[in-house]
Design an enzyme around this catalytic site. Structure first.
Site, PDB file in Angstrom:
ATOM      1  N   LYS A 273      42.981  41.208  44.756  1.00 18.06           N
ATOM      2  CA  LYS A 273      42.763  40.012  45.978  1.00 18.06           C
ATOM      3  C   LYS A 273      43.475  39.638  46.628  1.00 18.06           C
ATOM      4  O   LYS A 273      42.997  39.963  48.643  1.00 18.06           O
ATOM      5  CB  LYS A 273      42.097  39.124  45.678  1.00 18.06           C
ATOM      6  CG  LYS A 273      41.009  37.866  46.533  1.00 18.06           C
ATOM      7  CD  LYS A 273      40.599  36.568  45.549  1.00 18.06           C
ATOM      8  CE  LYS A 273      41.184  36.032  44.986  1.00 18.06           C
ATOM      9  NZ  LYS A 273      40.519  34.969  44.952  1.00 18.06           N
ATOM     10  N   ARG A 274      44.649  39.828  47.227  1.00 20.89           N
ATOM     11  CA  ARG A 274      45.475  39.433  48.125  1.00 20.89           C
ATOM     12  C   ARG A 274      45.698  40.607  49.234  1.00 20.89           C
ATOM     13  O   ARG A 274      46.215  40.338  50.281  1.00 20.89           O
ATOM     14  CB  ARG A 274      46.765  39.604  47.141  1.00 20.89           C
ATOM     15  CG  ARG A 274      48.127  38.786  47.779  1.00 20.89           C
ATOM     16  CD  ARG A 274      49.666  38.248  47.823  1.00 20.89           C
ATOM     17  NE  ARG A 274      49.029  37.282  46.738  1.00 20.89           N
ATOM     18  CZ  ARG A 274      49.724  36.257  45.540  1.00 20.89           C
ATOM     19  NH1 ARG A 274      51.271  37.356  45.806  1.00 20.89           N
ATOM     20  NH2 ARG A 274      49.319  35.522  45.130  1.00 20.89           N
TER      21      ARG A 274
END
Length: 476
Positions: A249-250
């Site tokens: 997600k980062r």
């Protein structure tokens, strides 16, 4: 014992595919066992919290077809369901853990902690404050010295537990550090809050990523110290971007909202994500939520990582699109028609009819319809087709015969166009495909298009169809 599972995301933005799979498996397991599915928001890291993230999590789960029994918005008997609203609870249990010998106050300042780094730069706490006397601790607290509360790990021996997916997991106690349980601002760390919350909320099965396999023994020591029953664990292998990189997600990989914006159907996304680490056995791949609930089984979970393939998800999405009713497809396709060159110019329902069997994701619509406005001079050698036995000279004869038929045709619609051109081909002794392929090329200037000549003529209407046919006739 009634099954109670939970999904506990951080409110840090859009829902990542890995998080959604965790939520899905926790939901499927609960529903398969007629249990309860709980949403809990783990916002102990206040700096990363995103405003509006909790409603977004609800919307994502709702779109995914995952219904919540207890949570921040719909409530429940074990609330509050947001960790930042449970701060006093964690303080109470941290102090109780100190009394039980499972934790201790740590007053070490930043400079001392940084001095503990080894030659590799690894910092490991040395239990310095564990040796403080009761009087020293009381004096420090009275003086208002900042402190954290650390877990008191055993220095020897082993700890083990049984995981539903990975089997027996054993860790040497010497490998477990005295991690912080309660930070200096009074907020708990994940290591502490998840144990307290899971116990107080009656969670029977903890379902989460395999990255927690090695840290779960820390949590079990907390359960044991409090005298609480440990939950059953189900750790899930990672979803990989490729053979060496995990989805993250980062770094903006694969979030649910982005796939919806691309024109994937939520049912198809959820169906595909379910297959990343689990399978029903046999050849069954396309499954409704109710079917997945019916057949979900831990024994079919895999220990190995899964590689996310958007190509496979596109294929599955295409299956879902083709099974939509024409009315539903038109409704879903309309926002993409509105973003395309045909916006406000051509009848959407006629394009929908030719596109539904020919696309895998809705965003393809924008490119698929662009041909209709890109008509102009083209290479007439495209009329040469050895299989159909056509060439530019045949095309000119075919257009010359078709034009008067179409000029007087009433009504000018698909069925009538098809019948009249089929009749013309029969009269001339041509194969129907010879005439229709030449007309499609004459109407578009393209070798391939979604839809055939009669469908395209119907969309263009009489005037524009005749204009294009005359242009092509003069080009030959």
């Amino acid at each position: 014992m009634k099954v109670r599972t939970r999904f506990a995301p951080s409110p840090t933005g859009f829902m990542h595919v890995g998080n959604l799979r965790t939520a899905l498996y926790a939901y499927l397991f609960a529903r398969n066992n007629e249990g309860t599915f709980i949403l809990r928001i783990e916002d102990t890291d206040q700096e990363r919290a995103v405003e509006g993230a909790i409603p977004l999590i609800y919307r994502t789960l709702e779109k995914a077809g995952i219904t919540i029994d207890e949570g921040p918005i719909n409530g429940g008997p074990a609330g509050p369901y947001v960790q930042s609203e449970r701060k006093s609870i964690y303080k109470e249990y941290a102090e109780k853990l100190i009394e039980l010998g499972g934790a201790y106050y740590c007053f070490c300042d930043k400079e001392r902690l940084e001095s503990l780094g080894d030659e590799n730069g690894v910092h490991r706490y040395d239990k310095h404050c564990l040796t403080l006397t009761k009087e020293q601790i009381e004096a420090n607290l009275k003086a208002g010295l900042p402190y954290v509360i650390r877990q008191n790990m055993p220095s020897s021996g082993t700890t083990e537990y049984e995981d539903m997916v990975f089997g027996k997991i054993q860790v040497d106690a010497a490998d477990l550090e005295d991690n912080v349980l309660l930070k200096s601002d009074g907020m708990p760390t994940y290591n502490f809050a998840n144990v307290i919350d899971d116990h107080l909320m009656g969670i029977t099965h903890v379902i989460r990523g395999s990255e927690y396999l090695s840290s779960t023994p820390k949590y079990n020591l907390l359960y044991d110290c409090f005298g609480w029953e440990r939950p059953t664990y189900m750790h899930l292998p990672p979803i990989m971007k490729d053979a060496t990189r995990k989805l993250s997600k980062r770094y903006g990989d694969a979030n649910f909202e982005d796939f919806l914006a691309k024109g994937y159907l939520p049912e198809a996304i959820v169906n595909y994500i379910a297959l990343l680490g689990w399978g029903p056995g046999g050849d069954e791949e396309k499954m409704t939520m109710s079917r997945m609930i019916e057949i979900f089984s831990v024994k079919n979970l895999t220990k190995s990582a899964s590689i996310f393939s958007e190509e496979k998800m596109r294929w599955l999405n295409g299956m879902y699109i083709r099974e939509l009713t024409p009315e539903t497809f038109l409704t879903l396709a309309t926002p993409f028609f509105e973003k395309s060159v045909i916006a406000g110019k051509y009848p959407y329902h006629k394009f929908a009819k030719i596109l539904q069997p020919r696309i895998e994701i809705l965003s393809e619509i924008i490119d698929k319809v662009s041909f209709i406005e890109n008509f102009g001079p083209y290479d007439t050698s495209l009329y040469t087709n050895q299989k159909l036995k056509t060439d530019p000279s045949f095309a000119k004869i075919a257009l010359e015969a078709a034009l008067p038929v179409l000029v007087s045709l009433e009504p000018f619609n698909h069925d009538n166009i098809y019948l009249s051109l089929s009749s013309l081909a029969e009269q001339k002794g041509w194969k129907k495909g010879q005439l229709l392929s030449c007309l499609r090329l004459a109407l578009t200037g393209l070798e391939t298009t979604p839809g055939g000549s009669t469908e395209i003529a119907d969309i263009l209407g009489r005037d524009e169809s005749l204009r294009r046919l005359l242009f092509s006739y003069n080009l030959l």
